[in-house]
Scaffold this active site. Sequence first.
Site, short mmCIF file in Angstrom:
data_model
loop_
_atom_site.label_atom_id
_atom_site.label_comp_id
_atom_site.label_asym_id
_atom_site.label_seq_id
_atom_site.Cartn_x
_atom_site.Cartn_y
_atom_site.Cartn_z
N ASN A 8 21.72 -52.69 62.78
CA ASN A 8 21.84 -53.79 63.75
C ASN A 8 22.91 -54.75 63.23
OD1 ASN A 8 21.52 -55.99 65.42
ND2 ASN A 8 19.44 -56.49 64.74
N LYS A 10 24.18 -57.22 64.68
CA LYS A 10 24.04 -58.59 65.21
C LYS A 10 25.40 -59.08 65.73
CE LYS A 10 20.00 -59.10 62.39
NZ LYS A 10 19.02 -59.96 61.76
N HIS A 93 14.06 -57.91 69.97
CA HIS A 93 14.28 -58.36 68.59
C HIS A 93 13.79 -59.80 68.46
CE1 HIS A 93 16.31 -59.65 64.94
NE2 HIS A 93 16.42 -58.37 64.63
N GLU A 95 15.04 -62.30 67.12
CA GLU A 95 16.07 -63.31 67.41
C GLU A 95 16.25 -63.50 68.92
OE1 GLU A 95 19.11 -61.67 64.83
OE2 GLU A 95 17.89 -62.24 63.10
N GLU A 160 9.16 -55.39 62.45
CA GLU A 160 10.01 -56.31 61.70
C GLU A 160 9.28 -57.64 61.52
OE1 GLU A 160 14.46 -55.19 61.97
OE2 GLU A 160 13.98 -56.50 63.65
N GLY A 166 16.42 -61.06 57.05
CA GLY A 166 17.51 -61.84 56.47
C GLY A 166 17.11 -62.74 55.31
N SER A 205 15.08 -57.03 55.70
CA SER A 205 15.59 -57.00 54.32
C SER A 205 15.56 -55.61 53.68
CB SER A 205 14.84 -58.02 53.45
OG SER A 205 15.13 -59.33 53.89
P1 PGA Z 1 17.97 -57.76 57.87
O1 PGA Z 1 17.78 -57.75 59.48
O2 PGA Z 1 18.01 -56.31 57.44
O3 PGA Z 1 19.25 -58.48 57.63
O4 PGA Z 1 16.78 -58.46 57.32
C1 PGA Z 1 16.97 -56.80 60.12
C2 PGA Z 1 16.99 -57.02 61.60
O5 PGA Z 1 17.03 -58.19 62.04
O6 PGA Z 1 16.94 -56.06 62.38
#
Ligand code: PGA
Length: 244
Positions: A8, A10, A93, A95, A160, A166, A205
């Site tokens: 992903n 982003k 997601h 976000e 997740e 993150g 992460s």
């Molecule tokens: P990350 O993000 O691996 O940077 O923690 C995962 C995601 O948001 O899909």
Amino acid sequence: MRPLIVGNWKMNGARESAIKMACELADAASGLACDLVICPPFTLLYPLALALDGTALAVGAQDCHQAAAGAFTGDVAAPMVAETGATHVILGHSERRQYHGETDAMVRAKVETAVRAGLIPIVCVGESAAERHAGHETEVVGAQLAHSLPDNFAGVVAYEPIWAIGTGLVPTVEDVTAMHDFMRAQLLARFGAGAAQRPLLYGGSVKASNAGQLLAVANVNGALVGGASLVASEFLAIAQAATQ
Ligand code: PGA
């Protein structure tokens, strides 16, 4: 089940460097015993799908609108995503849920539209830190599964935990095992035996250094990778860990 590793990106990626990295990933992908998908921003879907045509690396979007067309300024519909050559779409997601107010009902409608457009949905669920501290994680994820997945769902689910995205924090192997076993049981109860074949991804992460232990969990069938998917060597090391 063949592991599925999804990157992903982003809101990252510029055309020239993205195509270069995607081609590098595609070269390696053909030799891997797992499926690889990269999800760049909308603007890069078409150039990447074009560059990767005929390779083992697939392309997906990070969202789509719940309507198939219409007066929705700034949005992108699932048939448009499919027309770029993309095959997958991440939906719900955290976000999107947090910054764009997406509800379970909206996510469910998006999944239905995406499937109608021929896309494979990757539906994200996960609890907040406060919800986990209160011991409500399975209740929260159970409700998200119940309300975000339409009847006859046959796509991918990604667990997740919001607090792991993150942050460098990851749940313990015991906690991931418990949640993925719970999710598998929920899907089997609702969708029947076919749900045994639906990939359940872990995300939050994931790095080359922790991928091995996370991907060794029985009901973890792959990973949804954010930050670490922006570096080809790191993303490929995660994919390699999935096949061991
Ligand atoms: P990350 O993000 O691996 O940077 O923690 C995962 C995601 O948001 O899909």
